[in-house]
Design a protein around this motif. Structure first.
Motif, PDB file in Angstrom:
ATOM      1  N   VAL A 237     -21.779   8.991 -51.596  1.00 22.52           N
ATOM      2  CA  VAL A 237     -21.652   7.582 -51.979  1.00 22.52           C
ATOM      3  C   VAL A 237     -22.757   6.750 -51.332  1.00 22.52           C
ATOM      4  O   VAL A 237     -23.378   5.891 -51.976  1.00 22.52           O
ATOM      5  CB  VAL A 237     -20.262   7.050 -51.598  1.00 22.52           C
ATOM      6  N   VAL A 238     -23.018   6.994 -50.049  1.00 26.62           N
ATOM      7  CA  VAL A 238     -24.066   6.239 -49.352  1.00 26.62           C
ATOM      8  C   VAL A 238     -25.437   6.539 -49.955  1.00 26.62           C
ATOM      9  O   VAL A 238     -26.251   5.626 -50.163  1.00 26.62           O
ATOM     10  CB  VAL A 238     -24.040   6.561 -47.849  1.00 26.62           C
ATOM     11  N   ALA A 239     -25.704   7.802 -50.242  1.00 28.37           N
ATOM     12  CA  ALA A 239     -26.992   8.152 -50.852  1.00 28.37           C
ATOM     13  C   ALA A 239     -27.148   7.486 -52.218  1.00 28.37           C
ATOM     14  O   ALA A 239     -28.220   6.962 -52.553  1.00 28.37           O
ATOM     15  CB  ALA A 239     -27.115   9.672 -50.978  1.00 28.37           C
ATOM     16  N   ALA A 240     -26.086   7.499 -53.014  1.00 27.40           N
ATOM     17  CA  ALA A 240     -26.152   6.857 -54.330  1.00 27.40           C
ATOM     18  C   ALA A 240     -26.328   5.352 -54.200  1.00 27.40           C
ATOM     19  O   ALA A 240     -27.057   4.731 -54.979  1.00 27.40           O
ATOM     20  CB  ALA A 240     -24.882   7.180 -55.127  1.00 27.40           C
ATOM     21  N   CYS A 281     -30.410  -6.681 -46.380  1.00 30.93           N
ATOM     22  CA  CYS A 281     -29.287  -6.722 -45.439  1.00 30.93           C
ATOM     23  C   CYS A 281     -28.269  -5.641 -45.782  1.00 30.93           C
ATOM     24  O   CYS A 281     -27.757  -4.950 -44.897  1.00 30.93           O
ATOM     25  CB  CYS A 281     -28.657  -8.106 -45.471  1.00 30.93           C
ATOM     26  N   THR A 282     -27.963  -5.497 -47.073  1.00 32.02           N
ATOM     27  CA  THR A 282     -27.007  -4.469 -47.495  1.00 32.02           C
ATOM     28  C   THR A 282     -27.539  -3.073 -47.175  1.00 32.02           C
ATOM     29  O   THR A 282     -26.810  -2.218 -46.660  1.00 32.02           O
ATOM     30  CB  THR A 282     -26.748  -4.590 -48.999  1.00 32.02           C
ATOM     31  N   ALA A 283     -28.820  -2.844 -47.481  1.00 36.42           N
ATOM     32  CA  ALA A 283     -29.419  -1.540 -47.149  1.00 36.42           C
ATOM     33  C   ALA A 283     -29.422  -1.319 -45.649  1.00 36.42           C
ATOM     34  O   ALA A 283     -29.203  -0.189 -45.176  1.00 36.42           O
ATOM     35  CB  ALA A 283     -30.840  -1.466 -47.700  1.00 36.42           C
ATOM     36  N   GLY A 284     -29.662  -2.382 -44.885  1.00 37.96           N
ATOM     37  CA  GLY A 284     -29.658  -2.250 -43.430  1.00 37.96           C
ATOM     38  C   GLY A 284     -28.315  -1.819 -42.884  1.00 37.96           C
ATOM     39  O   GLY A 284     -28.245  -1.024 -41.931  1.00 37.96           O
ATOM     40  N   LEU A 285     -27.232  -2.313 -43.478  1.00 32.32           N
ATOM     41  CA  LEU A 285     -25.899  -1.893 -43.044  1.00 32.32           C
ATOM     42  C   LEU A 285     -25.681  -0.406 -43.313  1.00 32.32           C
ATOM     43  O   LEU A 285     -25.173   0.332 -42.457  1.00 32.32           O
ATOM     44  CB  LEU A 285     -24.832  -2.722 -43.769  1.00 32.32           C
ATOM     45  N   LEU A 286     -26.071   0.043 -44.501  1.00 26.24           N
ATOM     46  CA  LEU A 286     -25.905   1.458 -44.839  1.00 26.24           C
ATOM     47  C   LEU A 286     -26.756   2.348 -43.936  1.00 26.24           C
ATOM     48  O   LEU A 286     -26.295   3.400 -43.468  1.00 26.24           O
ATOM     49  CB  LEU A 286     -26.283   1.683 -46.302  1.00 26.24           C
ATOM     50  N   LEU A 287     -27.990   1.916 -43.667  1.00 26.27           N
ATOM     51  CA  LEU A 287     -28.863   2.707 -42.793  1.00 26.27           C
ATOM     52  C   LEU A 287     -28.370   2.695 -41.359  1.00 26.27           C
ATOM     53  O   LEU A 287     -28.507   3.694 -40.641  1.00 26.27           O
ATOM     54  CB  LEU A 287     -30.295   2.171 -42.874  1.00 26.27           C
TER      55      LEU A 287
END
Length: 417
Positions: A237-240, A281-287
């Protein structure tokens, strides 16, 4: 008068009447904050009971009281959303009242939808109460014939998504389901980020630590949500989701309809369209979730296909650096076996890559974009130099990888594949 707390101790869920949502300014100022905090603390219990078999004893009056409390929680959200300090206090008390902090302050604004969805999915709800619930959702109290139906549409979309995701998959591969789950995750993260951004605009720099606290709260929610999934599923899910963020806003909208944006502004340009800063910001949370734990990131790279990892590395420089460092560590654990004439693992029981798998990862990196290929080859050349700058096979794993990568790139260009 002090607001009456929700009584959730009895099996029949003895809900008292919710405090009136509309009060004068003087009455609102007289609200005892501790009583409000005590009521907010009961929200997880209310939602838990709505999903349990206890609702089989509910009559129409009990249902009306539960819905009244849901609307009261929604009123608290409208009342305090523009007051950062009170918002933070309410969110902290709400998270403290549950073992896994999935519910934050924005949940108060979605309480009627959350309660309605839980009750609609609960087959223990008596038929009379169910009919009453449907009528209430179709025509909420105080709503006119032309009232905004977005709340009901949101329930329908989420229910339909839940049904589709539960269907057995006949086609090989989980890609469609992962895409759907990733879109739902991004929608929720964007909503959380939007709430935080709205509060930061009110602060105007008065509290330097507020942004960090908001980000920490979002990261706690993300951790709690992903921990509910099996680890391979969470990684997928995170990769997608990271891939969707780079494929553009249009692709995400196509799968999410009108989105799950803020219920009072999701259709407006300011409330719905996400800026580049919001996406970062959203990508930063996932990373942060992915790279914040080395064991988790190692398991992620073992689980996700090397071609997908190469795509993500080409899009996110932070992930690329960590990925190359991880591959370097795995390469150093290989040693050359002259009897077999190949590189083998030094510890067979460790979760590391074999020579063939490591070679495949580096080949995928070099088949990516030109900057990614150059960065990968530069890293390999530096490692070869540090290892003695050998130019023949069998002496340095980095020399052999450079030779394999070079041959692979030549073959790819020649065949056009």
């Amino acid at each position: 008068h002090p607001a009456r707390p929700i009584e959730l101790q009895t099996p029949s869920l003895g809900l008292g009447s919710a405090p009136a949502g509309q009060r004068s300014n003087q009455q609102r100022q007289a609200w005892p904050m501790e009583a409000v905090l005590g009521q907010v603390e009961q929200l997880p219990a209310l939602l838990a009971v709505s999903r349990s078999a206890l609702v089989r004893d509910w009559d129409s009056l009990t249902l009306d009281r539960a819905l009244e409390w849901a609307r009261y929680f929604q009123h608290l959200y409208d009342r305090f959303r523009a007051r950062p300090q009170l918002r933070e206090v309410l969110g902290r008390r709400l998270r403290r009242s549950q073992p896994c902090p999935l519910l934050g302050f924005p949940a108060l604004g979605r309480c009627p939808q959350l309660l309605g969805l839980a009750l609609l999915e609960n087959r223990a709800l008596p038929p009379a109460a169910c009919r009453r619930l449907v009528r209430s959702l179709l025509q909420p109290p105080g709503a006119g014939p032309a009232s905004d139906p977005r709340g009901l549409e949101l329930l329908a979309r989420r229910k339909a998504a839940a049904r589709l995701l539960a269907l057995p998959r006949h086609a090989p591969g989980p890609e469609p389901q992962l895409q759907a789950e990733a879109r739902l995750l991004l929608s929720r993260l964007r909503q959380e980020a939007g709430e935080a951004a709205g509060q930061l605009r009110w602060l105007c720099g008065a509290q330097e630590g507020q942004e960090a606290r908001e980000a920490a709260g979002q990261l706690r929610w993300l951790c709690g949500a992903l921990e509910l999934l099996p680890q391979p599923r969470a990684f997928g899910v995170v990769a997608a989701a990271l891939a969707l963020l780079k494929q553009g806003r249009g692709a995400e909208q196509a799968g999410d309809g009108h989105g799950d944006g803020d219920r009072d502004g999701s259709s407006s340009p300011d409330g719905y369209q996400e800026s580049a800063a919001g996406e970062e910001c959203t990508a930063g949370l996932l990373l942060s979730w992915l790279l914040g734990n080395q064991d988790r990131f190692s398991a992620f790279c073992l689980c996700i296909p090397s071609s997908h990892l190469a795509f993500l590395a080409g899009q996110y420089s932070q992930l690329c650096r960590s990925y190359l460092d991880l591959l370097t560590g795995w390469g150093r654990h290989l040693h050359y076996d002259p009897l077999q004439g190949q590189w083998v693992k030094s510890c067979l029981d460790k979760a590391e890559l074999s020579w063939e798998e490591l070679r495949e990862h580096f080949i995928c990196l070099c088949q990516g974009s030109t900057p990614l290929k150059e960065q990968t080859q530069a890293a390999l050349e530096l490692l070869r130099t540090q290892d003695g700058d050998f130019r023949v096979r069998g002496l340095s794993v980095w020399t052999d990888l450079l030779m394999e990568v070079g041959y692979s790139c030549v073959d790819t260009k020649t065949t056009g594949k």
